[in-house]
Design a protein around this motif. Structure first.
Motif, short mmCIF file in Angstrom:
data_model
loop_
_atom_site.label_atom_id
_atom_site.label_comp_id
_atom_site.label_asym_id
_atom_site.label_seq_id
_atom_site.Cartn_x
_atom_site.Cartn_y
_atom_site.Cartn_z
N THR A 25 0.84 -1.19 0.00
CA THR A 25 0.00 0.00 0.00
C THR A 25 0.87 1.24 0.00
N GLY A 26 0.30 2.34 -0.42
CA GLY A 26 0.99 3.61 -0.40
C GLY A 26 1.76 3.87 -1.67
N LEU A 27 1.87 5.13 -2.00
CA LEU A 27 2.57 5.52 -3.22
C LEU A 27 4.07 5.31 -3.13
N ASP A 28 4.57 5.17 -1.92
CA ASP A 28 6.01 5.05 -1.75
C ASP A 28 6.44 3.59 -1.52
N ASP A 29 5.73 2.65 -2.11
CA ASP A 29 6.06 1.24 -1.95
C ASP A 29 6.61 0.68 -3.25
N PRO A 30 7.86 1.01 -3.58
CA PRO A 30 8.43 0.54 -4.84
C PRO A 30 8.60 -0.97 -4.90
N ALA A 31 8.77 -1.61 -3.74
CA ALA A 31 8.91 -3.07 -3.74
C ALA A 31 7.63 -3.73 -4.27
N ALA A 32 6.48 -3.18 -3.92
CA ALA A 32 5.22 -3.72 -4.42
C ALA A 32 5.11 -3.52 -5.93
N ASP A 33 5.55 -2.36 -6.42
CA ASP A 33 5.53 -2.12 -7.86
C ASP A 33 6.45 -3.10 -8.58
N ALA A 34 7.64 -3.30 -8.05
CA ALA A 34 8.59 -4.23 -8.68
C ALA A 34 8.05 -5.65 -8.64
N ALA A 72 7.59 -1.37 -13.28
CA ALA A 72 9.02 -1.33 -12.98
C ALA A 72 9.53 0.12 -12.99
N HIS A 73 9.03 0.90 -13.93
CA HIS A 73 9.44 2.30 -13.99
C HIS A 73 8.97 3.04 -12.73
N SER A 74 7.75 2.76 -12.29
CA SER A 74 7.25 3.39 -11.06
C SER A 74 8.14 3.06 -9.88
N ALA A 75 8.58 1.80 -9.81
CA ALA A 75 9.47 1.39 -8.72
C ALA A 75 10.81 2.12 -8.81
N ALA A 76 11.35 2.23 -10.02
CA ALA A 76 12.67 2.86 -10.21
C ALA A 76 12.64 4.36 -9.93
N VAL A 77 11.51 5.00 -10.19
CA VAL A 77 11.39 6.43 -9.92
C VAL A 77 11.55 6.70 -8.43
N VAL A 78 11.00 5.81 -7.63
CA VAL A 78 11.02 6.00 -6.17
C VAL A 78 12.29 5.43 -5.54
N ASP A 79 12.82 4.35 -6.11
CA ASP A 79 13.96 3.67 -5.50
C ASP A 79 14.90 3.18 -6.61
N ASP A 80 16.11 3.73 -6.63
CA ASP A 80 17.04 3.41 -7.72
C ASP A 80 17.53 1.96 -7.71
N ARG A 81 17.21 1.20 -6.67
CA ARG A 81 17.56 -0.22 -6.69
C ARG A 81 16.81 -0.98 -7.79
N TYR A 82 15.76 -0.38 -8.33
CA TYR A 82 14.96 -1.03 -9.36
C TYR A 82 15.27 -0.52 -10.77
N GLU A 83 16.33 0.28 -10.89
CA GLU A 83 16.69 0.81 -12.20
C GLU A 83 17.05 -0.28 -13.20
N ALA A 84 17.74 -1.31 -12.78
CA ALA A 84 18.12 -2.39 -13.70
C ALA A 84 16.88 -3.09 -14.24
N LEU A 85 15.90 -3.33 -13.38
CA LEU A 85 14.65 -3.95 -13.83
C LEU A 85 13.92 -3.04 -14.81
N ASP A 86 13.87 -1.76 -14.49
CA ASP A 86 13.25 -0.79 -15.38
C ASP A 86 13.91 -0.79 -16.75
N LYS A 87 15.23 -0.72 -16.78
CA LYS A 87 15.96 -0.68 -18.05
C LYS A 87 15.78 -1.98 -18.83
N ALA A 88 15.80 -3.10 -18.14
CA ALA A 88 15.63 -4.39 -18.82
C ALA A 88 14.24 -4.49 -19.45
#
Length: 122
Positions: A25-34, A72-88
């Protein structure tokens, strides 16, 4: 088409139940988006199977890939740990958009996303 894909991805998060890793829940949950991106990606076949004789099935695969990419992009916007997933996922959906879905590059793109998703579970 991109808006539909993004809508499907968001819908996936809203639809998934409490036992789902994507139900954060919440807009700041990048792990859920990923996690949601990876759950959707699991339902995308090899890229050369996305375009087939059945237009409805092809559209569903296309939308799943786009939805996964949007999440994945939503996750990467909030947390750069998901940038690789976003790019892939951007690479994989780029290949789909240009219909370059056969050969080693397409196989590698699909495998890279799948590998990154498997690493999220570790």
């Amino acid at each position: 088409m991109a808006a539909a894909a993004a809508g499907i991805g968001v819908g996936w998060l809203l639809w998934s139940g409490p036992e789902s890793a994507a139900s954060g829940t919440g807009l700041d949950d990048p792990a859920a988006d990923a996690a949601g991106a990876c759950q959707v990606w699991e339902r995308v076949p090899a890229l050369d199977k996305v375009y087939g004789d059945d237009e409805k099935v092809s559209e569903a695969y296309w939308n799943r890939a786009g939805g996964a990419s949007a999440l994945a992009h939503s996750a990467a916007v909030v947390d750069d740990r998901y940038e690789a997933l976003d790019k892939a996922l951007l690479k994989a959906t780029g290949l789909l958009k240009t219909a370059r879905v056969e050969g080693a590059e397409a196989v590698a793109a699909h495998d890279e996303v799948s590998t990154l998703c498997a690493e999220l579970d570790d």
